[in-house]
Design a protein around this motif. Structure first.
Motif, PDB file in Angstrom:
ATOM      1  N   VAL A  94      -5.654 -51.016 175.419  1.00 49.89           N
ATOM      2  CA  VAL A  94      -5.389 -52.133 174.526  1.00 49.89           C
ATOM      3  C   VAL A  94      -4.010 -51.938 173.917  1.00 49.89           C
ATOM      4  O   VAL A  94      -3.573 -50.800 173.695  1.00 49.89           O
ATOM      5  N   TYR A  95      -3.332 -53.050 173.682  1.00 56.98           N
ATOM      6  CA  TYR A  95      -1.963 -53.014 173.183  1.00 56.98           C
ATOM      7  C   TYR A  95      -1.844 -53.797 171.877  1.00 56.98           C
ATOM      8  O   TYR A  95      -2.630 -54.703 171.599  1.00 56.98           O
ATOM      9  N   LEU A  96      -0.831 -53.456 171.122  1.00 56.87           N
ATOM     10  CA  LEU A  96      -0.460 -54.243 169.956  1.00 56.87           C
ATOM     11  C   LEU A  96       1.051 -54.400 169.984  1.00 56.87           C
ATOM     12  O   LEU A  96       1.776 -53.441 169.739  1.00 56.87           O
ATOM     13  N   GLN A  97       1.504 -55.602 170.306  1.00 59.10           N
ATOM     14  CA  GLN A  97       2.918 -55.911 170.271  1.00 59.10           C
ATOM     15  C   GLN A  97       3.263 -56.364 168.866  1.00 59.10           C
ATOM     16  O   GLN A  97       2.685 -57.334 168.362  1.00 59.10           O
ATOM     17  N   MET A  98       4.207 -55.664 168.248  1.00 54.58           N
ATOM     18  CA  MET A  98       4.574 -55.946 166.863  1.00 54.58           C
ATOM     19  C   MET A  98       6.027 -56.384 166.829  1.00 54.58           C
ATOM     20  O   MET A  98       6.922 -55.596 167.159  1.00 54.58           O
ATOM     21  N   ASN A  99       6.257 -57.615 166.432  1.00 55.44           N
ATOM     22  CA  ASN A  99       7.602 -58.169 166.327  1.00 55.44           C
ATOM     23  C   ASN A  99       7.922 -58.497 164.879  1.00 55.44           C
ATOM     24  O   ASN A  99       7.022 -58.573 164.032  1.00 55.44           O
ATOM     25  N   SER A 100       9.192 -58.699 164.600  1.00 53.01           N
ATOM     26  CA  SER A 100       9.637 -59.059 163.251  1.00 53.01           C
ATOM     27  C   SER A 100       9.041 -58.125 162.211  1.00 53.01           C
ATOM     28  O   SER A 100       8.516 -58.564 161.177  1.00 53.01           O
ATOM     29  N   LEU A 101       9.135 -56.857 162.464  1.00 56.03           N
ATOM     30  CA  LEU A 101       8.509 -55.874 161.589  1.00 56.03           C
ATOM     31  C   LEU A 101       9.155 -55.869 160.215  1.00 56.03           C
ATOM     32  O   LEU A 101      10.366 -56.095 160.072  1.00 56.03           O
ATOM     33  N   LYS A 102       8.312 -55.610 159.218  1.00 55.87           N
ATOM     34  CA  LYS A 102       8.733 -55.567 157.825  1.00 55.87           C
ATOM     35  C   LYS A 102       8.426 -54.182 157.259  1.00 55.87           C
ATOM     36  O   LYS A 102       7.513 -53.495 157.741  1.00 55.87           O
ATOM     37  N   SER A 148      -0.438 -44.445 171.209  1.00 58.40           N
ATOM     38  CA  SER A 148       0.950 -44.031 171.412  1.00 58.40           C
ATOM     39  C   SER A 148       1.848 -45.223 171.117  1.00 58.40           C
ATOM     40  O   SER A 148       1.370 -46.362 171.001  1.00 58.40           O
ATOM     41  N   GLY A 149       3.142 -44.939 170.971  1.00 62.55           N
ATOM     42  CA  GLY A 149       4.112 -46.012 170.792  1.00 62.55           C
ATOM     43  C   GLY A 149       4.639 -46.185 169.386  1.00 62.55           C
ATOM     44  O   GLY A 149       5.513 -47.015 169.153  1.00 62.55           O
ATOM     45  N   GLY A 150       4.124 -45.424 168.450  1.00 61.62           N
ATOM     46  CA  GLY A 150       4.634 -45.526 167.094  1.00 61.62           C
ATOM     47  C   GLY A 150       6.029 -44.936 166.987  1.00 61.62           C
ATOM     48  O   GLY A 150       6.546 -44.330 167.923  1.00 61.62           O
ATOM     49  N   GLY A 151       6.641 -45.132 165.812  1.00 60.95           N
ATOM     50  CA  GLY A 151       7.977 -44.573 165.601  1.00 60.95           C
ATOM     51  C   GLY A 151       8.653 -45.215 164.420  1.00 60.95           C
ATOM     52  O   GLY A 151       8.023 -45.888 163.604  1.00 60.95           O
ATOM     53  N   LEU A 193       7.953 -53.018 168.036  1.00 57.31           N
ATOM     54  CA  LEU A 193       7.310 -51.859 168.638  1.00 57.31           C
ATOM     55  C   LEU A 193       6.090 -52.334 169.399  1.00 57.31           C
ATOM     56  O   LEU A 193       5.478 -53.347 169.039  1.00 57.31           O
ATOM     57  N   ARG A 194       5.708 -51.576 170.421  1.00 63.04           N
ATOM     58  CA  ARG A 194       4.483 -51.868 171.159  1.00 63.04           C
ATOM     59  C   ARG A 194       3.601 -50.631 171.145  1.00 63.04           C
ATOM     60  O   ARG A 194       3.988 -49.584 171.668  1.00 63.04           O
ATOM     61  N   LEU A 195       2.450 -50.761 170.519  1.00 63.39           N
ATOM     62  CA  LEU A 195       1.487 -49.674 170.486  1.00 63.39           C
ATOM     63  C   LEU A 195       0.532 -49.801 171.671  1.00 63.39           C
ATOM     64  O   LEU A 195       0.174 -50.904 172.081  1.00 63.39           O
ATOM     65  N   SER A 196       0.124 -48.655 172.177  1.00 60.64           N
ATOM     66  CA  SER A 196      -0.873 -48.607 173.251  1.00 60.64           C
ATOM     67  C   SER A 196      -2.032 -47.735 172.815  1.00 60.64           C
ATOM     68  O   SER A 196      -1.857 -46.807 172.025  1.00 60.64           O
ATOM     69  N   CYS A 197      -3.197 -48.030 173.343  1.00 58.72           N
ATOM     70  CA  CYS A 197      -4.385 -47.218 173.081  1.00 58.72           C
ATOM     71  C   CYS A 197      -5.153 -47.085 174.389  1.00 58.72           C
ATOM     72  O   CYS A 197      -5.665 -48.084 174.907  1.00 58.72           O
ATOM     73  N   ALA A 198      -5.214 -45.884 174.897  1.00 64.27           N
ATOM     74  CA  ALA A 198      -5.937 -45.612 176.137  1.00 64.27           C
ATOM     75  C   ALA A 198      -7.333 -45.100 175.805  1.00 64.27           C
ATOM     76  O   ALA A 198      -7.480 -44.124 175.059  1.00 64.27           O
ATOM     77  N   ALA A 199      -8.341 -45.765 176.359  1.00 65.20           N
ATOM     78  CA  ALA A 199      -9.734 -45.414 176.093  1.00 65.20           C
ATOM     79  C   ALA A 199     -10.345 -44.714 177.296  1.00 65.20           C
ATOM     80  O   ALA A 199     -10.071 -45.068 178.443  1.00 65.20           O
ATOM     81  N   SER A 200     -11.188 -43.729 177.014  1.00 68.70           N
ATOM     82  CA  SER A 200     -11.927 -43.048 178.070  1.00 68.70           C
ATOM     83  C   SER A 200     -13.282 -42.630 177.536  1.00 68.70           C
ATOM     84  O   SER A 200     -13.482 -42.516 176.322  1.00 68.70           O
ATOM     85  N   GLY A 201     -14.221 -42.435 178.464  1.00 68.00           N
ATOM     86  CA  GLY A 201     -15.541 -41.974 178.067  1.00 68.00           C
ATOM     87  C   GLY A 201     -16.467 -43.059 177.577  1.00 68.00           C
ATOM     88  O   GLY A 201     -17.563 -42.760 177.077  1.00 68.00           O
TER      89      GLY A 201
END
Length: 128
Positions: free
Chosen positions: A79-87, A7-10, A18-26
């Motif tokens: 797990v997260y991915l913080q994305m700054n200075s996007l191109k 989640s977190g795209g756009g 933007l900050r992407l998140s990924c929730a893991a289960s199982g």
């Protein structure tokens, strides 16, 4: 059943964040390295970043080094991915992936084939 849900795209303007998140289960989260890959139209899926359970291995693609930061909350299996200075060239579908922390993962963390499970992806669009 293993599930990875991003989640977190756009849509964001160049220079934004933007900050992407990924929730893991199982899965037993502490036994998996987690990675982010991306795929733009007409391109192959490419490695973005990875982080081992303990954080002893963190690697980035050269194209995102210094702009993106991977992190994980092991208590929340996320797990997260913080994305700054996007191109504009960061525009792609971003995928979360989980790799059992074997010798193969440590040696070949940048290869999609080293990962066992994948999320469905989240679109990131950077406008110029």
């Amino acid at each position: 059943q293993v599930r990875l849900v991003e989640s977190g795209g756009g849509l964001v303007q160049a220079g934004g964040s933007l900050r992407l998140s990924c929730a893991a289960s199982g899965l037993t989260f502490r036994t998996y390295g987690m990675g982010w890959f991306r795929q733009a139209p007409g391109n192959q899926r490419e490695f973005v970043a990875t982080m081992s359970w303990s954080g002893d291995k963190i690697r980035y693609a050269d194209s995102v080094k210094g702009r993106f930061t991977i992190s994980r909350d092991n208590a929340e299996n996320t797990v997260y991915l913080q994305m700054n200075s996007l191109k504009p060239e960061d525009t792609a579908v971003y995928y979360c992936a989980a790799a059992l922390q074997t010798a193969d993962y440590y040696a070949n963390y940048y290869q999609a084939s080293s990962y066992d499970y994948w999320g469905q992806g989240t679109q990131v669009t950077v406008s110029s």
